[in-house]
Design a protein around this motif. Structure first.
Motif, mmCIF file in Angstrom:
data_model
loop_
_atom_site.group_PDB
_atom_site.id
_atom_site.type_symbol
_atom_site.label_atom_id
_atom_site.label_comp_id
_atom_site.label_asym_id
_atom_site.label_seq_id
_atom_site.Cartn_x
_atom_site.Cartn_y
_atom_site.Cartn_z
ATOM 1 N N SER A 138 0.848 -1.184 0.000
ATOM 2 C CA SER A 138 0.000 0.000 0.000
ATOM 3 C C SER A 138 0.889 1.240 0.000
ATOM 4 O O SER A 138 2.070 1.172 0.334
ATOM 5 C CB SER A 138 -0.939 0.019 1.217
ATOM 6 O OG SER A 138 -0.198 0.034 2.427
ATOM 7 N N VAL A 139 0.310 2.368 -0.410
ATOM 8 C CA VAL A 139 1.062 3.619 -0.452
ATOM 9 C C VAL A 139 0.288 4.688 0.304
ATOM 10 O O VAL A 139 -0.947 4.713 0.293
ATOM 11 C CB VAL A 139 1.339 4.071 -1.898
ATOM 12 C CG1 VAL A 139 2.242 3.067 -2.596
ATOM 13 C CG2 VAL A 139 0.060 4.288 -2.690
ATOM 14 N N GLU A 140 1.040 5.560 0.955
ATOM 15 C CA GLU A 140 0.434 6.591 1.782
ATOM 16 C C GLU A 140 1.266 7.865 1.678
ATOM 17 O O GLU A 140 2.482 7.828 1.878
ATOM 18 C CB GLU A 140 0.365 6.109 3.229
ATOM 19 C CG GLU A 140 -0.386 7.011 4.169
ATOM 20 C CD GLU A 140 -0.596 6.361 5.524
ATOM 21 O OE1 GLU A 140 -0.277 7.014 6.534
ATOM 22 O OE2 GLU A 140 -1.064 5.202 5.568
ATOM 23 N N PRO A 203 7.217 15.985 3.796
ATOM 24 C CA PRO A 203 6.287 15.389 2.831
ATOM 25 C C PRO A 203 6.953 14.291 2.015
ATOM 26 O O PRO A 203 8.049 14.483 1.479
ATOM 27 C CB PRO A 203 5.892 16.583 1.955
ATOM 28 C CG PRO A 203 6.030 17.768 2.862
ATOM 29 C CD PRO A 203 7.230 17.467 3.706
ATOM 30 N N ARG A 204 6.293 13.133 1.928
ATOM 31 C CA ARG A 204 6.876 12.001 1.209
ATOM 32 C C ARG A 204 5.816 10.937 0.992
ATOM 33 O O ARG A 204 4.858 10.834 1.764
ATOM 34 C CB ARG A 204 8.031 11.385 1.985
ATOM 35 C CG ARG A 204 7.599 10.573 3.207
ATOM 36 C CD ARG A 204 8.356 10.937 4.448
ATOM 37 N NE ARG A 204 7.897 10.148 5.608
ATOM 38 C CZ ARG A 204 7.017 10.608 6.487
ATOM 39 N NH1 ARG A 204 6.461 11.806 6.334
ATOM 40 N NH2 ARG A 204 6.668 9.880 7.534
ATOM 41 N N TRP A 205 6.002 10.142 -0.062
ATOM 42 C CA TRP A 205 5.189 8.959 -0.280
ATOM 43 C C TRP A 205 5.834 7.785 0.463
ATOM 44 O O TRP A 205 7.003 7.490 0.245
ATOM 45 C CB TRP A 205 5.080 8.634 -1.760
ATOM 46 C CG TRP A 205 4.024 9.421 -2.472
ATOM 47 C CD1 TRP A 205 4.206 10.548 -3.209
ATOM 48 C CD2 TRP A 205 2.625 9.132 -2.496
ATOM 49 N NE1 TRP A 205 2.994 10.990 -3.704
ATOM 50 C CE2 TRP A 205 2.006 10.134 -3.278
ATOM 51 C CE3 TRP A 205 1.830 8.125 -1.932
ATOM 52 C CZ2 TRP A 205 0.636 10.166 -3.511
ATOM 53 C CZ3 TRP A 205 0.466 8.155 -2.170
ATOM 54 C CH2 TRP A 205 -0.125 9.169 -2.946
ATOM 55 N N GLU A 206 5.083 7.145 1.352
ATOM 56 C CA GLU A 206 5.559 5.962 2.052
ATOM 57 C C GLU A 206 5.059 4.706 1.349
ATOM 58 O O GLU A 206 3.919 4.663 0.869
ATOM 59 C CB GLU A 206 5.055 5.936 3.501
ATOM 60 C CG GLU A 206 5.664 6.988 4.391
ATOM 61 C CD GLU A 206 5.213 6.824 5.832
ATOM 62 O OE1 GLU A 206 5.843 7.438 6.705
ATOM 63 O OE2 GLU A 206 4.223 6.108 6.083
ATOM 64 N N VAL A 207 5.910 3.691 1.304
ATOM 65 C CA VAL A 207 5.537 2.395 0.755
ATOM 66 C C VAL A 207 5.468 1.398 1.907
ATOM 67 O O VAL A 207 6.420 1.283 2.685
ATOM 68 C CB VAL A 207 6.554 1.935 -0.303
ATOM 69 C CG1 VAL A 207 6.205 0.546 -0.816
ATOM 70 C CG2 VAL A 207 6.589 2.921 -1.463
ATOM 71 N N HIS A 208 4.326 0.716 2.025
ATOM 72 C CA HIS A 208 4.086 -0.225 3.125
ATOM 73 C C HIS A 208 3.970 -1.647 2.583
ATOM 74 O O HIS A 208 3.261 -1.878 1.599
ATOM 75 C CB HIS A 208 2.787 0.131 3.858
ATOM 76 C CG HIS A 208 2.793 1.495 4.479
ATOM 77 N ND1 HIS A 208 1.683 2.026 5.098
ATOM 78 C CD2 HIS A 208 3.768 2.436 4.591
ATOM 79 C CE1 HIS A 208 1.965 3.233 5.563
ATOM 80 N NE2 HIS A 208 3.229 3.504 5.257
ATOM 81 N N GLY A 248 20.297 2.230 3.616
ATOM 82 C CA GLY A 248 19.668 3.363 4.280
ATOM 83 C C GLY A 248 18.349 3.809 3.691
ATOM 84 O O GLY A 248 17.807 4.842 4.092
ATOM 85 N N THR A 249 17.803 3.041 2.748
ATOM 86 C CA THR A 249 16.539 3.401 2.108
ATOM 87 C C THR A 249 15.367 3.000 3.003
ATOM 88 O O THR A 249 15.243 1.832 3.366
ATOM 89 C CB THR A 249 16.405 2.696 0.755
ATOM 90 O OG1 THR A 249 17.559 2.992 -0.036
ATOM 91 C CG2 THR A 249 15.159 3.140 0.031
ATOM 92 N N PRO A 250 14.476 3.933 3.362
ATOM 93 C CA PRO A 250 13.378 3.593 4.266
ATOM 94 C C PRO A 250 12.223 2.876 3.571
ATOM 95 O O PRO A 250 11.939 3.107 2.400
ATOM 96 C CB PRO A 250 12.927 4.953 4.797
ATOM 97 C CG PRO A 250 13.294 5.913 3.719
ATOM 98 C CD PRO A 250 14.538 5.373 3.069
ATOM 99 N N PHE A 251 11.575 1.997 4.313
ATOM 100 C CA PHE A 251 10.321 1.361 3.902
ATOM 101 C C PHE A 251 9.597 0.960 5.174
ATOM 102 O O PHE A 251 10.185 0.908 6.261
ATOM 103 C CB PHE A 251 10.577 0.150 2.997
ATOM 104 C CG PHE A 251 11.333 -0.982 3.658
ATOM 105 C CD1 PHE A 251 10.675 -2.118 4.095
ATOM 106 C CD2 PHE A 251 12.712 -0.912 3.853
ATOM 107 C CE1 PHE A 251 11.369 -3.176 4.707
ATOM 108 C CE2 PHE A 251 13.416 -1.951 4.446
ATOM 109 C CZ PHE A 251 12.736 -3.081 4.877
ATOM 110 N N THR A 252 8.319 0.686 5.071
ATOM 111 C CA THR A 252 7.503 0.374 6.241
ATOM 112 C C THR A 252 6.916 -1.024 6.114
ATOM 113 O O THR A 252 6.477 -1.416 5.025
ATOM 114 C CB THR A 252 6.366 1.405 6.405
ATOM 115 O OG1 THR A 252 6.945 2.697 6.586
ATOM 116 C CG2 THR A 252 5.472 1.073 7.598
ATOM 117 N N VAL A 253 6.929 -1.783 7.203
ATOM 118 C CA VAL A 253 6.256 -3.073 7.224
ATOM 119 C C VAL A 253 5.095 -2.991 8.212
ATOM 120 O O VAL A 253 5.164 -2.297 9.234
ATOM 121 C CB VAL A 253 7.216 -4.234 7.600
ATOM 122 C CG1 VAL A 253 8.250 -4.437 6.509
ATOM 123 C CG2 VAL A 253 7.895 -3.998 8.927
#
Length: 260
Positions: A138-140, A203-208, A248-253
């Motif tokens: 999902s994206v947020e 401000p940023r698009w997060e990828v989950h 160092g690239t962020p992502f969300t689980v």
């Protein structure tokens, strides 16, 4: 195989990691998220990541060639990349790279007026495309003003337009929900601060990515050279944590929780 026409236009159709090391990315995300990788028709620099046989993401070793930062980025399907690029510029935002031609279409990277980076794609939507159902990705968008952001993306991507296949946009409490056929495809939340010293607050698009065991995924990320970028948070529907990979690239689980 479909095209980014009225069938899917305006919706995020894939997320892609821009990296400098394809082999390292496969090892890290394969271990942390259990992904397997297929070659892509876009060329040797690209891979399709699959979870239990379902395409979930693309990985592209394009950082050295294009000079783009390493990041996870959502790509939205558009009918005409040139028209989309023009709309972005007309609204005071930036088209950073492209549109560039690839084997099956054209892609570009842009930043909205608050600096959140996103991509758009014109052409065939192949194996990298998400299935047309709820899935593990999902994206947020975290932004300053959710209403203003919804207006910007609506005008650029034809959200809520009076066209067949257009996405629905709803303002619910303090956030915006974007849906296609009653399925949530994106969310927009307010509260990001442009001048914040922490880039995760800008401000940023997060990828989950959904996982069955959040703690195990976080442990695997740390063992693989990544890090836990912020503490675990819990809501009525899920637990989530932002991680960073070996580069160092962020992502969300996220891990689903029982609804009360």
């Amino acid at each position: 195989m479909s095209r980014s026409t009225g069938e899917v236009f305006g919706a995020p159709v894939c997320v892609s990691l821009a990296t400098h090391d394809l082999d390292a990315a496969e090892r890290f995300y394969g271990d942390v998220l259990g992904w397997r990788f297929l070659r892509s028709r876009l060329g040797e620099e690209f891979r399709v990541a699959c979870a239990e046989g379902v395409p979930v993401a693309g990985i592209a070793a394009i950082v050295p060639r294009l000079g783009v930062p390493m990041a996870w980025t959502p790509y939205f399907a558009v009918v005409d990349a040139d028209v989309t690029a023009a709309r972005i510029r007309e609204r005071g935002a930036t088209t950073a790279i492209g549109p560039l031609a690839f084997a099956t279409g054209r892609a570009a990277l842009a930043a909205d007026r608050d600096g959140a980076v996103f991509g758009f794609w014109e052409g065939e939507v192949g194996p990298e495309r998400w299935p047309d159902r709820d899935g593990p990705v999902s994206v947020e968008l975290k932004t300053r003003d959710a209403f203003a952001a919804a207006v910007f993306y609506g005008e650029v991507l034809d959200w809520a337009a009076e066209l067949p296949g257009a996405l629905d946009v709803a303002y619910e409490q303090d956030h915006v929900v974007v849906r296609r056929h009653n399925r949530t495809v994106a969310r927009i939340d307010a509260g990001a601060v442009e001048a914040a010293p922490d880039p995760r607050a800008r401000p940023r698009w997060e990828v989950h990515f959904a996982v069955p065991d959040l703690d195990e995924a976080a442990d695997r990320a740390v063992r693989g050279g990544g890090a836990i970028a912020c503490p675990v948070s819990t809501s009525a529907t899920d637990r989530r944590v932002t991680l960073s990979d070996w580069a160092g690239t962020p992502f969300t689980v996220t891990e689903a929780t029982e609804t009360p």
